[in-house]
Design a protein around this motif. Structure first.
Motif, short mmCIF file in Angstrom:
data_model
loop_
_atom_site.label_atom_id
_atom_site.label_comp_id
_atom_site.label_asym_id
_atom_site.label_seq_id
_atom_site.Cartn_x
_atom_site.Cartn_y
_atom_site.Cartn_z
N PRO A 170 13.26 65.59 91.94
CA PRO A 170 11.75 66.27 91.91
C PRO A 170 11.79 67.20 91.02
CG PRO A 170 12.78 66.51 94.10
CD PRO A 170 13.87 66.10 93.50
N THR A 189 16.96 83.61 92.22
CA THR A 189 16.52 84.86 91.46
C THR A 189 17.81 85.18 90.86
OG1 THR A 189 16.55 86.04 93.47
CG2 THR A 189 14.34 85.17 92.64
N TYR A 205 1.89 76.12 93.01
CA TYR A 205 2.84 76.09 91.76
C TYR A 205 2.16 76.36 90.34
CZ TYR A 205 6.53 74.52 94.87
OH TYR A 205 7.52 74.80 95.82
N ASP A 237 21.22 82.44 95.31
CA ASP A 237 19.80 82.20 95.19
C ASP A 237 19.21 82.06 93.97
OD1 ASP A 237 18.72 82.28 98.12
OD2 ASP A 237 19.42 84.28 98.11
N GLU A 274 14.18 83.15 99.77
CA GLU A 274 15.94 83.12 99.59
C GLU A 274 16.49 83.39 100.83
OE1 GLU A 274 16.53 85.54 95.69
OE2 GLU A 274 14.93 86.41 96.78
N LEU A 277 12.81 74.72 95.55
CA LEU A 277 11.39 74.87 95.54
C LEU A 277 10.72 73.68 94.77
CD1 LEU A 277 12.22 78.02 95.23
CD2 LEU A 277 9.89 78.23 94.74
N ALA A 278 11.51 73.02 94.13
CA ALA A 278 11.06 71.53 93.65
C ALA A 278 10.91 70.38 94.55
CB ALA A 278 12.09 70.99 92.48
N VAL A 279 11.90 70.48 95.42
CA VAL A 279 11.83 69.75 96.60
C VAL A 279 10.80 69.72 97.59
CG1 VAL A 279 13.13 69.22 98.97
CG2 VAL A 279 14.37 69.13 96.87
N LEU A 318 10.31 83.88 91.89
CA LEU A 318 10.70 82.82 92.26
C LEU A 318 10.53 81.43 91.40
CD1 LEU A 318 12.65 82.49 94.77
CD2 LEU A 318 10.69 81.86 96.03
N MET A 319 9.35 81.07 91.13
CA MET A 319 8.97 79.88 90.62
C MET A 319 9.92 80.13 88.99
SD MET A 319 6.85 78.16 92.41
CE MET A 319 5.28 78.68 92.67
N ALA A 375 12.20 81.44 88.08
CA ALA A 375 13.86 81.25 88.26
C ALA A 375 14.07 79.71 88.26
CB ALA A 375 14.23 82.22 89.25
N VAL A 376 13.35 78.90 88.83
CA VAL A 376 13.67 77.63 89.04
C VAL A 376 14.04 76.76 87.90
CG1 VAL A 376 13.36 75.60 90.32
CG2 VAL A 376 12.58 77.60 91.24
N PRO A 377 15.21 76.33 87.62
CA PRO A 377 15.46 75.55 86.40
C PRO A 377 14.92 74.29 86.37
CG PRO A 377 17.68 76.37 87.35
CD PRO A 377 16.43 76.34 88.15
N VAL A 378 14.14 73.86 85.41
CA VAL A 378 13.58 72.57 85.42
C VAL A 378 14.45 71.48 84.51
CG1 VAL A 378 11.49 71.14 84.44
CG2 VAL A 378 11.30 73.55 85.72
N ARG A 381 2.26 67.42 93.37
CA ARG A 381 2.47 66.77 94.69
C ARG A 381 2.30 65.20 94.61
NH1 ARG A 381 4.05 65.12 99.39
NH2 ARG A 381 2.40 65.24 101.21
N LEU A 406 10.06 70.86 89.59
CA LEU A 406 9.08 71.88 89.86
C LEU A 406 7.75 71.66 89.26
CD1 LEU A 406 8.79 74.41 91.56
CD2 LEU A 406 9.46 75.86 89.32
N ARG A 418 7.95 71.33 96.74
CA ARG A 418 6.62 71.23 96.08
C ARG A 418 6.39 69.66 96.33
NH1 ARG A 418 4.21 71.65 90.02
NH2 ARG A 418 1.97 70.87 90.96
N HIS A 419 7.50 68.86 96.16
CA HIS A 419 7.44 67.45 96.12
C HIS A 419 6.93 66.80 97.50
CE1 HIS A 419 8.37 63.23 95.46
NE2 HIS A 419 8.71 63.03 96.48
N ILE A 420 7.21 67.44 98.36
CA ILE A 420 7.04 66.82 99.91
C ILE A 420 5.82 67.55 100.75
CG2 ILE A 420 8.88 68.39 101.19
CD1 ILE A 420 9.58 65.46 102.44
N SER A 421 5.36 68.58 100.22
CA SER A 421 4.63 69.67 100.97
C SER A 421 3.03 69.57 100.55
CB SER A 421 4.97 71.06 101.07
OG SER A 421 6.40 71.17 101.50
N ALA A 457 19.38 82.94 88.27
CA ALA A 457 18.70 83.30 86.69
C ALA A 457 19.21 84.47 86.27
CB ALA A 457 17.03 83.66 87.09
#
Ligand code: ATP
Ligand code: ATP
Ligand code: SF4
Ligand code: SF4
Ligand code: MG
Ligand code: MG
Lengths: 381, 347
Positions: free
Chosen positions: B265, B194, A253, B192, A58, A225-227, A264-265, A267-270, B271, B267, A229-232, B197
């Motif tokens: 992308p 969290t 993930y 942020d 954060e 976090l989605a970015v 954190l995971m 909380a990320v909207p999909v 990968r 979540l 995950r995609h690149i790392s 949300a």
């Protein structure tokens, strides 16, 4: 995508016990140090050659400071940065200069990081001339054309100025400038967060393509976090100046181990209503505490839904290997993974910590003000 | 439109906003936008930077500057026309019947006035209350939006609150008079995840509890997927697709919508799962009068997407039940809903 480098090979970058503390000054006539912002507080990590390490966390957790300290744009308070086998702190003069050439940075705001009075040609030739690279005027011209081509800009761009480009094009210029000196390591701090999603995808694909072609190693700092995950290949999760978890991207993930990573995971909207409806969200109580006065013991204990009566409040957890490649700093990681311990709700955590329901309380006001005296808590836009 | 939910709270009809500065050519930021929102319904306006989302909301609230701006069309709040209404009337409607929450809570709060005073001011202006009653109500409101220790917080200044708490305070002020319409313009973009949300959860609760009509403005497709009942996708000042969120994400019809979904992308995607950008940028848009504004970036574009060839501007037309579409060569799907993902189908 990127071939996973063998474990035996010496990593390109190794960071050990890195700390960056900023003094908080006070006073009208004399600057008095009244405390420290522990922006980075003991980070260990290593990045394999040709791979991408993603750093998430954060706002204010210390990601940019860590990146800047690796480049020695920020003087570390303690710890070491070993680049390609050499301790960067031991370097001075020409060796430091050439080391710097091998590590380049891409910034979030391409407009803010490009001199508005220079056209693209001069923006790109400047670093080459400064390092005596490119081989004369003709060589440089050729090299620049190659760079533009590599980042997908037309050669007509040469005579134009940064403000004449769209955000995505400006980021391409920033990337061209960063790769002009043929670096080994590229540190990209929020490289796509200022861009529209359709354009963000262009830049992410470009970064991946360049990595493959030029064998670059990346440290990508991002709050998305989605970015990441995609690149790392490997992802590190920071909380209040420390790494709380590190794992191969897909593992992290699929099964986050640290309570903070889990929250954190979740909380990320999909962008998928079906997924959104079935997901369970771990709501956290409260805000990030002030890094000037971090909580004792486990720094996450004030918000942690799994916090236990013992150890969490007074014993600092160390980053330890739970499974091959999977590092986590939580006293109760095994019990949480195996479902032996169950989480409390945000309301229960809030009640336990002595704040009222659904708390969003920041730290005590005095420390808040302390940090503000130095630097407004950064908000993301 | 959605009469099932009762008479609409908000009806926007053919709304247009043109900015005209001296010596510059006029820019049409909003171009014939129509939509409605029913009580308890959450409607999303999505699109990339500059497509006209904020200008649409400012026009609804009557908050656009009066000089150099031309507003056309109709905006009705519970049947009352707002376009052309006097500033006094708009002022009394704002706060009492409609309210807005902005992206940057700090700039919407007065930095030199205690939070408590700012909340009670709204109450005293719009509700028949004594000072003591307003003070008590302010505590209740802050508590309602999850601000801990509300009595203490009311005495504090905006800079003493965290970003998440400031946004809660603004939501508390917006709710002070139980408005029938709440417009939230990127309310969590500066926060942020969290904290985002927490705020989204709060907004969801409020809509359920109070039956407020919510217009959610965002560029984040994830936020839309979790929160909105119906979604309008905007491009270059116009709505280009409207659908129920499930249909929109499962089978986007407009190539731009499909392109957006293929660009992000996810979540939950492994990968190396490819993402497919849209080429060019929003700056490549052509004026709608000349043809589909998205044509320069569109893979499906054909000659008749240009006005010169077809003889008319691409219209927004019904596209099956509850859907509308502005496109001459939309994305096609095998038959009925087939579980095809947006990603696969958009290719
Ligand atoms: N030069 C400085 N002097 C004092 N404090 C600083 C300085 N730079 C950063 N800080 C503080 O150090 C902490 C970490 O900041 P940093 O910018 O590294 O965070 P970040 O993780 O990059 O956040 P963001 O996601 O918002 O960019 C913050 O509390 C910040 O206020
Ligand atoms: N006061 C103004 N004067 C002139 N043009 C304006 C003004 N305000 C907005 N515009 C223009 O109107 C268009 C729509 O802007 P708007 O702020 O509605 O975009 P948005 O969809 O909210 O984008 P973002 O996601 O960046 O907030 C833009 O092209 C913008 O430059
Ligand atoms: S050590 Fe305790 S407080 Fe920290 S993350 Fe683990 S369970 Fe939570
Ligand atoms: S009208 Fe034509 S150019 Fe516009 S989105 Fe549809 S196919 Fe593409
Ligand atoms: Mg940063
Ligand atoms: Mg906007």
């Amino acid at each position: 995508m990127t071939a996973a480098p063998s474990a035996s090979e010496e990593p390109l970058l190794r960071v050990r016990g890195l700390k960056v503390h900023f003094p908080i000054k006070r006073g009208v006539l004399f600057d008095r140090t009244v405390g420290h912002v522990q922006a980075v507080d003991g980070v260990d990590l290593s990045i394999a050659r040709g791979s991408t390490y993603g750093l998430v966390g954060e706002s204010g957790c210390g990601k940019s400071t860590l990146g800047r300290a690796i480049l020695r744009l920020e003087e570390p308070t303690a710890g070491e940065v070993i680049f390609d086998g050499t301790d960067v702190a031991s370097l001075k003069g020409e060796p430091l200069r050439s080391m710097r050439r091998r590590m380049q940075m891409v910034f979030q705001d391409p407009l803010g990081s490009l001199d508005p009075r220079q056209n693209v040609e001069s923006l790109l030739s400047e670093p080459l001339r400064a390092h005596g690279l490119g081989g004369g005027t003709k060589g440089i011209a050729e090299k620049i054309r190659g760079l533009l081509d590599a980042v997908g800009l037309p050669s007509a761009a040469l005579r134009r100025y940064p403000h004449e480009f769209s955000g995505g094009q400006r980021q391409r210029i920033g990337i061209a400038r960063a790769i002009a000196l043929e670096p080994d390591l590229l540190i990209a701090d929020e490289p796509v967060s200022a861009l529209d999603v359709s354009v963000q995808a262009q830049v992410l694909n470009l970064l991946e393509e360049l990595q493959e072609r030029l064998g670059l190693t990346y440290l990508v700092i991002a709050h998305d976090l989605a970015v990441v995950r995609h690149i790392s290949d490997v992802v590190g999760v920071m909380y209040l100046g420390s790494l709380v978890e590190q794992a191969p991207a897909d593992d992290l993930y699929e099964q986050p181990l640290h309570p903070y990573t889990r929250a954190l995971m979740s909380a990320v909207p999909v962008p998928d209503p079906v997924v959104e409806e079935s997901r369970e969200r771990i709501l956290l109580a409260g805000d990030l505490p002030s890094p000037a006065n971090p909580p004792s013991g486990c720094r996450f204990h004030t918000r942690c839904p799994w916090r236990q009566e013992t150890r969490c409040d007074d014993e600092v957890p160390v980053l330890r290997e739970l499974a091959p490649g999977r590092l986590v700093s939580c006293h109760w990681a095994e019990e949480i993974r195996d479902g032996v311990l169950q989480p409390k709700s945000a309301e229960e955590v809030a009640a336990l910590m002595g704040v009222s329901v659904r708390a969003t309380g920041a730290g005590p006001i005095e420390t808040d003000a302390l940090v503000q005296g130095v630097d407004e808590p950064v908000e993301r836009r | 439109m959605t009469s099932v939910l009762g008479a609409p709270v908000l009806e926007v009809d053919d709304l247009s906003v043109t900015f005209q500065r001296k010596g510059e050519k006029p820019t049409r930021a909003v171009d014939g936008v129509s939509f409605s929102v029913a009580p308890g319904e959450t409607v999303g306006l999505v699109g990339e930077s500059g497509c006209g989302k904020s200008v649409t909301s400012l026009a609804i609230m009557g908050l656009l500057p009066s000089r150099g701006v031309k507003v056309g069309g109709s905006v009705r709040l519970e049947g009352q026309e707002l376009i052309g209404a006097g500033s006094r009337k708009l002022r009394s409607l704002r706060g009492a019947h409609m309210a807005m929450v902005f992206q940057d809570p700090l700039s919407s709060l007065n930095p030199t006035v205690q939070i408590g005073t700012q909340v009670t001011e709204v109450l005293l202006e719009h509700r028949d209350m004594s000072k003591a009653e307003a003070a008590a109500e302010a505590v209740a409101l802050l508590d309602r939006v999850g601000i801990p220790d509300p009595r203490r917080r009311l005495k504090e200044y905006p800079h003493q609150l965290s970003g998440g708490m400031r946004q809660r305070a603004l939501i508390a002020m917006a709710l002070a008079c139980s408005p029938r319409l709440l417009i939230a313009d990127e309310p969590t973009t500066a926060l942020d995840v969290t904290i985002q949300a927490q705020i989204l959860e709060l907004l969801k609760e409020l809509v359920v509890d109070t039956g407020t009509a919510l217009v959610m403005i965002t560029h984040d497709l994830g936020v839309v997927a979790g929160l909105c009942d119906r979604v309008h996708v905007m491009y270059s000042g116009k709505i280009i697709e409207t659908a129920d969120r499930h249909e929109l994400f499962a089978q986007p019809r407009q190539p731009y919508t499909g392109g957006l979904l293929a660009s992000v992308p996810r979540l939950d995607a492994g990968r190396g799962t490819p993402i497919t950008p849209i080429r060019g940028s929003a700056r490549d848009a052509i004026p709608w009068a000349e043809g589909c504004a998205f044509a320069p970036r569109c893979d499906n574009a054909q000659d008749d997407c240009l006005t010169e060839v077809s003889g008319s501007v691409v219209p927004l037309e019904p596209d099956g039940p509850g859907r509308e579409l502005r496109c001459r060569h939309p994305l096609q799907y095998p038959t009925a809903p087939s579980g095809a993902t947006a990603l696969g189908a958009a290719r």
